[in-house]
Design a protein around this motif. Sequence first.
Motif, PDB file in Angstrom:
ATOM      1  N   SER A 223       0.807  -1.221   0.000  1.00  0.00           N
ATOM      2  CA  SER A 223       0.000   0.000   0.000  1.00  0.00           C
ATOM      3  C   SER A 223       0.840   1.270   0.000  1.00  0.00           C
ATOM      4  CB  SER A 223      -0.929   0.008   1.218  1.00  0.00           C
ATOM      5  OG  SER A 223      -1.839  -1.055   1.158  1.00  0.00           O
ATOM      6  N   ASP A 224       1.858   1.309   0.839  1.00  0.00           N
ATOM      7  CA  ASP A 224       2.622   2.537   1.028  1.00  0.00           C
ATOM      8  C   ASP A 224       3.915   2.587   0.233  1.00  0.00           C
ATOM      9  OD1 ASP A 224       0.642   3.181   2.770  1.00  0.00           O
ATOM     10  OD2 ASP A 224       1.828   2.934   4.589  1.00  0.00           O
ATOM     11  N   GLY A 225       4.339   1.454  -0.288  1.00  0.00           N
ATOM     12  CA  GLY A 225       5.639   1.397  -0.939  1.00  0.00           C
ATOM     13  C   GLY A 225       6.721   1.030   0.060  1.00  0.00           C
ATOM     14  N   ILE A 226       7.882   0.676  -0.458  1.00  0.00           N
ATOM     15  CA  ILE A 226       9.012   0.253   0.370  1.00  0.00           C
ATOM     16  C   ILE A 226      10.035   1.376   0.415  1.00  0.00           C
ATOM     17  CG2 ILE A 226      10.857  -1.441   0.651  1.00  0.00           C
ATOM     18  CD1 ILE A 226       9.159  -3.371  -1.063  1.00  0.00           C
ATOM     19  N   ASN A 227      10.268   1.925   1.591  1.00  0.00           N
ATOM     20  CA  ASN A 227      11.341   2.904   1.750  1.00  0.00           C
ATOM     21  C   ASN A 227      12.676   2.170   1.677  1.00  0.00           C
ATOM     22  OD1 ASN A 227       9.502   4.940   2.026  1.00  0.00           O
ATOM     23  ND2 ASN A 227       9.724   5.151   4.237  1.00  0.00           N
ATOM     24  N   CYS A 228      13.455   2.484   0.665  1.00  0.00           N
ATOM     25  CA  CYS A 228      14.660   1.713   0.363  1.00  0.00           C
ATOM     26  C   CYS A 228      15.856   2.637   0.200  1.00  0.00           C
ATOM     27  CB  CYS A 228      14.440   0.891  -0.915  1.00  0.00           C
ATOM     28  SG  CYS A 228      15.887   0.010  -1.504  1.00  0.00           S
ATOM     29  N   ALA A 229      16.876   2.452   1.027  1.00  0.00           N
ATOM     30  CA  ALA A 229      18.111   3.235   0.941  1.00  0.00           C
ATOM     31  C   ALA A 229      19.175   2.442   0.185  1.00  0.00           C
ATOM     32  CB  ALA A 229      18.612   3.594   2.336  1.00  0.00           C
ATOM     33  N   ILE A 230      19.862   3.118  -0.712  1.00  0.00           N
ATOM     34  CA  ILE A 230      20.994   2.526  -1.427  1.00  0.00           C
ATOM     35  C   ILE A 230      22.255   3.102  -0.798  1.00  0.00           C
ATOM     36  CG2 ILE A 230      22.121   2.223  -3.654  1.00  0.00           C
ATOM     37  CD1 ILE A 230      19.422   2.791  -4.984  1.00  0.00           C
ATOM     38  N   ILE A 231      23.076   2.246  -0.186  1.00  0.00           N
ATOM     39  CA  ILE A 231      24.249   2.739   0.535  1.00  0.00           C
ATOM     40  C   ILE A 231      25.509   2.026   0.053  1.00  0.00           C
ATOM     41  CG2 ILE A 231      22.772   3.167   2.547  1.00  0.00           C
ATOM     42  CD1 ILE A 231      24.281   0.891   3.981  1.00  0.00           C
ATOM     43  N   GLY A 232      26.636   2.602   0.370  1.00  0.00           N
ATOM     44  CA  GLY A 232      27.929   2.031   0.011  1.00  0.00           C
ATOM     45  C   GLY A 232      28.992   3.105   0.088  1.00  0.00           C
ATOM     46  N   LYS A 233      30.223   2.721  -0.079  1.00  0.00           N
ATOM     47  CA  LYS A 233      31.292   3.713  -0.122  1.00  0.00           C
ATOM     48  C   LYS A 233      31.212   4.451  -1.468  1.00  0.00           C
ATOM     49  CE  LYS A 233      34.884   0.683  -2.036  1.00  0.00           C
ATOM     50  NZ  LYS A 233      36.126  -0.046  -1.735  1.00  0.00           N
ATOM     51  N   PRO A 234      31.965   5.526  -1.642  1.00  0.00           N
ATOM     52  CA  PRO A 234      31.908   6.251  -2.914  1.00  0.00           C
ATOM     53  C   PRO A 234      32.328   5.397  -4.110  1.00  0.00           C
ATOM     54  CG  PRO A 234      32.961   7.599  -1.222  1.00  0.00           C
ATOM     55  CD  PRO A 234      32.805   6.221  -0.645  1.00  0.00           C
ATOM     56  N   ASN A 235      31.695   5.681  -5.240  1.00  0.00           N
ATOM     57  CA  ASN A 235      32.096   5.129  -6.539  1.00  0.00           C
ATOM     58  C   ASN A 235      31.887   3.622  -6.662  1.00  0.00           C
ATOM     59  OD1 ASN A 235      32.860   6.014  -9.052  1.00  0.00           O
ATOM     60  ND2 ASN A 235      35.023   5.555  -8.754  1.00  0.00           N
ATOM     61  N   THR A 236      30.861   3.097  -5.979  1.00  0.00           N
ATOM     62  CA  THR A 236      30.548   1.673  -6.149  1.00  0.00           C
ATOM     63  C   THR A 236      29.433   1.450  -7.170  1.00  0.00           C
ATOM     64  OG1 THR A 236      28.979   1.754  -4.307  1.00  0.00           O
ATOM     65  CG2 THR A 236      31.246   1.075  -3.792  1.00  0.00           C
ATOM     66  N   GLY A 237      28.820   2.543  -7.631  1.00  0.00           N
ATOM     67  CA  GLY A 237      27.750   2.419  -8.620  1.00  0.00           C
ATOM     68  C   GLY A 237      26.363   2.575  -8.036  1.00  0.00           C
ATOM     69  N   LYS A 238      26.257   3.255  -6.888  1.00  0.00           N
ATOM     70  CA  LYS A 238      24.945   3.439  -6.249  1.00  0.00           C
ATOM     71  C   LYS A 238      24.006   4.241  -7.148  1.00  0.00           C
ATOM     72  CE  LYS A 238      26.610   5.456  -2.617  1.00  0.00           C
ATOM     73  NZ  LYS A 238      28.017   5.443  -3.103  1.00  0.00           N
ATOM     74  N   SER A 239      24.521   5.345  -7.697  1.00  0.00           N
ATOM     75  CA  SER A 239      23.684   6.192  -8.551  1.00  0.00           C
ATOM     76  C   SER A 239      23.318   5.486  -9.850  1.00  0.00           C
ATOM     77  CB  SER A 239      24.414   7.509  -8.854  1.00  0.00           C
ATOM     78  OG  SER A 239      24.618   8.252  -7.673  1.00  0.00           O
ATOM     79  N   THR A 240      24.229   4.676 -10.356  1.00  0.00           N
ATOM     80  CA  THR A 240      23.929   3.895 -11.556  1.00  0.00           C
ATOM     81  C   THR A 240      22.820   2.895 -11.264  1.00  0.00           C
ATOM     82  OG1 THR A 240      26.248   4.085 -12.240  1.00  0.00           O
ATOM     83  CG2 THR A 240      24.922   2.422 -13.356  1.00  0.00           C
ATOM     84  N   LEU A 241      22.858   2.316 -10.075  1.00  0.00           N
ATOM     85  CA  LEU A 241      21.799   1.380  -9.670  1.00  0.00           C
ATOM     86  C   LEU A 241      20.463   2.102  -9.524  1.00  0.00           C
ATOM     87  CD1 LEU A 241      21.135  -1.531  -8.806  1.00  0.00           C
ATOM     88  CD2 LEU A 241      21.628  -0.847  -6.456  1.00  0.00           C
ATOM     89  N   LEU A 242      20.475   3.300  -8.948  1.00  0.00           N
ATOM     90  CA  LEU A 242      19.246   4.091  -8.840  1.00  0.00           C
ATOM     91  C   LEU A 242      18.665   4.356 -10.226  1.00  0.00           C
ATOM     92  CD1 LEU A 242      17.351   5.918  -7.001  1.00  0.00           C
ATOM     93  CD2 LEU A 242      18.817   7.800  -7.733  1.00  0.00           C
ATOM     94  N   ASN A 243      19.515   4.757 -11.156  1.00  0.00           N
ATOM     95  CA  ASN A 243      19.056   5.028 -12.526  1.00  0.00           C
ATOM     96  C   ASN A 243      18.505   3.772 -13.188  1.00  0.00           C
ATOM     97  OD1 ASN A 243      19.821   7.686 -12.232  1.00  0.00           O
ATOM     98  ND2 ASN A 243      21.753   7.468 -13.326  1.00  0.00           N
ATOM     99  N   LEU A 244      19.136   2.630 -12.917  1.00  0.00           N
ATOM    100  CA  LEU A 244      18.667   1.366 -13.490  1.00  0.00           C
ATOM    101  C   LEU A 244      17.259   1.038 -12.984  1.00  0.00           C
ATOM    102  CD1 LEU A 244      19.137  -1.359 -15.004  1.00  0.00           C
ATOM    103  CD2 LEU A 244      20.120  -2.224 -12.862  1.00  0.00           C
ATOM    104  N   LEU A 245      17.061   1.120 -11.675  1.00  0.00           N
ATOM    105  CA  LEU A 245      15.753   0.796 -11.107  1.00  0.00           C
ATOM    106  C   LEU A 245      14.704   1.831 -11.515  1.00  0.00           C
ATOM    107  CD1 LEU A 245      16.843  -0.325  -7.520  1.00  0.00           C
ATOM    108  CD2 LEU A 245      15.951  -1.785  -9.342  1.00  0.00           C
TER     109      LEU A 245
END
Length: 471
Positions: A223-245
Amino acid sequence: MEQTQTNTIAAIATPRGTGGIAVIRISGSGAFDVGEKIFRHKNKTCKNFHDIPTNTAAFGEIINGGKIIDEGVAVKFNAPKSYTGEDIVEISCHGGVYITNAVLKCAIEAGARLANPGEFTKRAYINGKISLTGAEAIGRLILASNETGARVARAQSKGGLSKKIAEISERIKRIISEVYVYIDYPGEDLTDMTSDVMLDNLTNINNDLESLKKSYDVGKVISDGINCAIIGKPNTGKSTLLNLLSQNDVAIVHDTPGTTRDIVTSRVNVGAFTLNLYDTAGIRNTSDDIENIGIEKAKLKIDDCVLIIGVFDINDIYGEEDNKVLEILKREQNSGKKIIIVLNKCDKYDMIDSIDNILDIRPLIISAKNNSTLNSVTAYDALKDCIDDIYKIEEYNLDSGEILTEDRQYFEICEACRNLNSAIDALKNGLTQDIAGLDLELAVQNLDRCDSKSVSEDIVAMIFRNFCVGK
């Protein structure tokens, strides 16, 4: 002499703004009288509005006194066979802002008053057209952001959850009646409900109630959605993963470490669920004051999330900065949150066989940049399947509606479980059936409050306050 407020209400039932059509809804004992004053049928066989057949669309003119405001279509619904259980008129007009407001103004001047938020659905509840859980489901259906949420809300609005709660309540009531018959007529041999039989029946009921209680875990995120944090050290591809999803370039992607300094958000549908994604600043020790602010924001956002995706560079893991991320993931895992481990950039790695489980979790090995894995499955599908598996959605019959989605429902079911377990413990400890019956009466009250008119007026008002005015 003080005037009483009219019981006939009116509101715009469609979104405000420019559109092809708009619908003005009127409900109450005077709805047809209002229709008579503001709608002139073009079919000369209908001398007045009351002659229009029910459930039939009639074309005509919308008028204010002798002035024509617009042409439109009116539909009558006779009580009690209507949404609210009252007489209803729905007038469709052209969907401009001015025209829509002008037609609503006509209805108000003709004797209706402006409806309060959710008042149409509240009247449906008061008039026995829907249950309380059904009313809540209608609100959820309007706000549904994906197909899964709409399926569950639709089934609930048709009484799926209400029937399940009523069925459990009736089973408890039958046991209570058996117990009290024995107490009132001890010598008449009117019951076969021994303590052992009562205990078996209550255990079966408790199992069903616990299953319903457990459904809240998946119902809430549907109903409300899943609050999901993407974490990691710098330059592991977190933002690329966000863009993919997100299936879109939501975040800036660059080889320079520390590119993401503030939290980047995206709300997307991934498989059965809606994800409220938060791409966070890379976690590391840095002397950059602005980057440190971003890192602190990341740590605070993690507290608000129920699903954490830890992203690691498969070519460079287990350093000091990765260990900081692992410490956070372990802490969140121990607090009961769901964890996904992603080893990214597998397109640049050739020692896959050496990868073991991390935090007892089998990591997903992907290339977010290329949307690929080590086999034919895409990285996107691998993440989607992983989320579905975590929440075990296949265990639930979504079309039954027998899933808790509201905090209020969950609280009452938890209290019912507690009172039922108290009754079971009483029997196990050798107390008499009538003592256990006291706890059973409390459990029934919990179930009744979950889905009946025994709930307080304050709770009812709170539920319908969140609806739009025209619903």
